[in-house]
Design a protein around this motif. Structure first.
Motif, PDB file in Angstrom:
ATOM      1  N   PRO A 387      79.660  18.966  33.097  1.00  0.00           N
ATOM      2  CA  PRO A 387      78.398  18.251  32.851  1.00  0.00           C
ATOM      3  C   PRO A 387      77.365  19.107  32.135  1.00  0.00           C
ATOM      4  O   PRO A 387      76.699  18.652  31.201  1.00  0.00           O
ATOM      5  N   GLU A 388      77.251  20.363  32.567  1.00  0.00           N
ATOM      6  CA  GLU A 388      76.281  21.267  31.923  1.00  0.00           C
ATOM      7  C   GLU A 388      76.676  21.530  30.469  1.00  0.00           C
ATOM      8  O   GLU A 388      75.807  21.627  29.593  1.00  0.00           O
ATOM      9  N   VAL A 391      75.681  18.505  28.304  1.00  0.00           N
ATOM     10  CA  VAL A 391      74.234  18.500  28.046  1.00  0.00           C
ATOM     11  C   VAL A 391      73.887  19.559  27.000  1.00  0.00           C
ATOM     12  O   VAL A 391      73.096  19.309  26.083  1.00  0.00           O
ATOM     13  N   GLU A 421      81.546  10.325  31.375  1.00  0.00           N
ATOM     14  CA  GLU A 421      80.758  11.485  31.800  1.00  0.00           C
ATOM     15  C   GLU A 421      79.353  11.438  31.205  1.00  0.00           C
ATOM     16  O   GLU A 421      78.361  11.713  31.889  1.00  0.00           O
ATOM     17  N   LEU A 425      75.599  11.128  33.040  1.00  0.00           N
ATOM     18  CA  LEU A 425      74.495  12.057  32.806  1.00  0.00           C
ATOM     19  C   LEU A 425      73.244  11.314  32.353  1.00  0.00           C
ATOM     20  O   LEU A 425      72.122  11.672  32.726  1.00  0.00           O
ATOM     21  N   GLN A 430      69.624  13.102  32.697  1.00  0.00           N
ATOM     22  CA  GLN A 430      69.867  14.376  32.019  1.00  0.00           C
ATOM     23  C   GLN A 430      70.084  14.203  30.518  1.00  0.00           C
ATOM     24  O   GLN A 430      70.012  15.172  29.770  1.00  0.00           O
TER      25      GLN A 430
END
Length: 644
Positions: A387-388, A391, A421, A425, A430
């Protein structure tokens, strides 16, 4: 049925190949030179079906000269069969192979203490102690150590039992995210069947008729048939040794190191960001610009390494590093690499790919040390998790954002899985979603930066162009949204967001600051009247701005602003040549042409009727064409009359 691909590891002449033959009945040494010299030179393959378990073996060379071949096979295995000869114990290649398996992230191993029939009890005990000590500080500390003899068969059933139990423990659910991926370790031609490639399949299954992408050649191939251990099957599962008969490619176009994969789930890259660990006994530190050889699954390439921190990566150390490849390699996030010194050859370390399409953060106006610190801090998020990483990748594209189709090859996933995904987010705030097709995802910080840039660009523009009715929309998009080039729908969406939040105002083909108006000063108002009067009096041959400036003794900057003001309000017409004409004069010209009685006319007739030189005639005709008043037919113009 459970499947497990096992790779041998160990020193040369410790009995790896004979052990595989004792387990499976298959001699992995297929080359004449291998049989003549009694050592394994290239990869060998064998298999065994036992108790609803299918064991596949990749037999790798033990000699240090052929470690590059060993690495091509070890990259795709799931478990290690470490072979240590009881009569010799742990040797240099035992240690190096073990270090490689650690760097590859393997977690499971079984140790075979071979040649127990040739070793004395003391030798066997010493070898077992050495092996246990070697494994004690690794993730393989709990691996069973089993004594075997390939010649007498002693211990072979127990070893098979241990491998079978391991296979049952490591059953994998089918991948729901990844496409099929087969790193090619062999390519050959079968008479009457064509080109065949083999490798260890990962991700999704493969079936006859599937269209795959051959990388890095970036071309489509079709699967004619699928075999697993010599048997034709209707579908090959992941985590299995597979042979694919391919259509659409010749053998000469195939080689070890290539990959066949589900289209658009992988890409060939030249720049990787990796988390690197240097072996404690590495012969040298990894300094910026150092040349290394990168091994990734069945492929390899020379490369230069550049640690992101200013200091080199010293033996026993870890850190993030940029790797620039001489040849493109097929890579995805999570892949494991091995780094070796090209000459004299030695294993330096290895690590994990965090970004297979790495680009350093763009420079800002801060000092060099601050830039380096900010870059290092920014990319830490790449090491945190998927996920990071998503982003970060979206944020790195600024206002352009990223689509699932673009990000899928970085993960080796399908775009559908990446979309899930990204939507999650976006649901948690995000990411922002631009609802175009395909959807694009932006980091909130990118939108905030975009809004700041819009205010700054428009403020600067109107401080220079005080009399402008607005900033032309095309120019605004180019300067405010430079990275949306080619994605018109995205630019429109972002302008809509900015307008909705009161950052700017869009009206037709003009962009403005909200509430902005234009008030002429007394000087500017008087000048505009005088300028327009001179254009209207001059008719079809008006003076140039320079002539007007001289006649009215006007300041150049103020005069230019007044002329643009008159043009934007429709009082002046700008001809293709850049010259200006009073709008009333152009309107009168069109009315006169419609009343002329002509259907068509030539340039000469036009010049004669209006007593014009070519300097004015040609721009006027081009303006008539572009405004729809005339239509060019060969060397003539046809008048387009307006309906009454």
């Amino acid at each position: 049925m459970s499947h497990l691909v096992i790779g041998t590891a160990g020193h040369v002449d410790h009995g790896k190949t004979r052990l595989i033959e004792a387990l499976t009945g298959i001699d992995c040494d297929r080359l004449t030179e291998e049989k003549a010299r009694g050592i394994t030179i290239d990869l060998g393959f064998a298999h065994l079906d036992r108790e609803d378990v299918q064991l596949s073996f990749v037999d790798v060379p033990g000699h240090e000269r052929f470690l590059h071949n060993a690495l091509a096979g070890l990259g795709g295995i799931r478990a290690m069969l470490l072979v240590v000869a009881a009569d010799e114990g742990v040797k240099p290649q035992t240690r190096e192979h073990l270090a490689v398996c650690e760097l590859l992230g393997l977690e499971h191993a079984v140790v075979a203490l071979t040649k127990i029939d040739l070793a004395s009890p003391d030798q066997r005990e010493l070898a077992e102690l050495e092996a246990a000590e070697l494994l004690a500080s690794t993730q393989f500390a709990e691996a069973p150590i089993l004594g075997v003899s390939s010649r007498t068969g002693e211990g072979i059933p127990e070893l098979l039992g241990a491998l079978t139990a391991l296979a049952n423990r490591l059953q994998d659910p089918a991948s729901q995210e990844r496409g099929a991926r087969l790193p090619i370790d062999r390519a050959f031609h079968l008479q009457g069947q064509g080109s065949v490639v083999t490798g260890t399949l990962s991700g999704a299954s493969v079936q006859p008729g599937d269209v795959l992408q051959l990388l890095p050649a970036d071309r489509e191939v079709r699967v004619r048939s699928v075999q697993v251990h010599g048997h034709t099957v209707g579908s090959a599962p992941a985590r299995e040794r597979v042979a694919l008969q391919l259509a659409g490619v010749e053998l000469e176009e195939l080689q070890r190191g290539m990959t066949v994969a589900t289209p658009r789930t992988l890409g060939a890259r030249r720049r990787l960001l990796c988390r690197i660990r240097v072996l404690p006994d590495a012969p040298a530190a990894l300094r910026s610009g150092a040349e290394v050889r990168v091994h990734l699954l069945s492929s390899e390439s020379l490369a230069t390494i550049r640690p992101l921190a200013s200091d080199p990566l010293t033996p026993g150390g870890e850190g993030l590093a940029e790797i620039r490849l001489a040849e493109p390699l097929v890579a995805a996030r999570g892949d494991r690499i091995i780094l070796r010194r090209p000459s004299p050859a030695a294993t330096l370390g290895g690590g994990e790919v965090l970004d297979p399409d790495w680009r350093r953060p763009r420079r800002d106006r801060t000092s060099a040390p601050t830039r380096a610190q900010d870059a290092l801090k920014a990319v830490q998020s790449l090491a945190a998790g998927i996920p990071e990483a998503l982003v970060y990748w979206a944020k790195s594209q600024a206002e352009r954002g990223a689509s699932a189709i673009e990000l899928a090859p970085r993960l080796g996933w399908t775009s559908v899985a990446v979309s899930r995904e990204l939507d999650a987010l976006a649901g948690s705030g995000q990411l922002l979603v631009a609802p175009i097709e395909p959807r694009r995802y932006l980091a909130p910080a990118s939108y905030i930066a975009l809004a700041d840039r819009a205010r700054r660009v428009l403020g600067d523009y109107f401080s220079r162009e005080r009399l402008a009715r607005g900033m032309p929309k095309a120019e605004a998009v180019r300067r405010i949204l430079p990275r949306t080039d080619g994605i018109t729908e995205l630019a429109e969406t972002l302008l809509g967001w900015l307008q909705a939040q009161g950052v700017l105002a869009v009206s037709g083909d003009m962009v403005n600051l909200p509430g902005r108006g234009v008030d002429l000063s007394n000087e500017e108002s008087a000048l505009s009247k005088a300028v327009l009067q001179r254009f209207e009096v001059a008719g079809l041959e008006p003076p140039s701005p320079g002539e007007i400036r001289q006649a009215l003794n006007a300041k150049p900057q103020i005069l230019e602003g007044v002329i643009r003001f008159l043009h934007q309000r429709g009082s002046l017409v700008r001809l293709p040549s850049g010259l200006f004409l009073a709008a009333t004069a152009f309107a009168e010209l069109r009315r006169d042409l419609e009343a002329s009685g002509w259907d068509r006319f030539s340039v000469a007739q036009f010049k004669e009727r209006y007593k014009l030189t070519r300097k004015w005639a040609i721009p006027l005709l081009e303006q008539l064409d572009s405004s729809g008043a005339t239509r060019r037919i060969g060397d003539e113009r046809q008048i387009v009359r307006r309906s009454s």
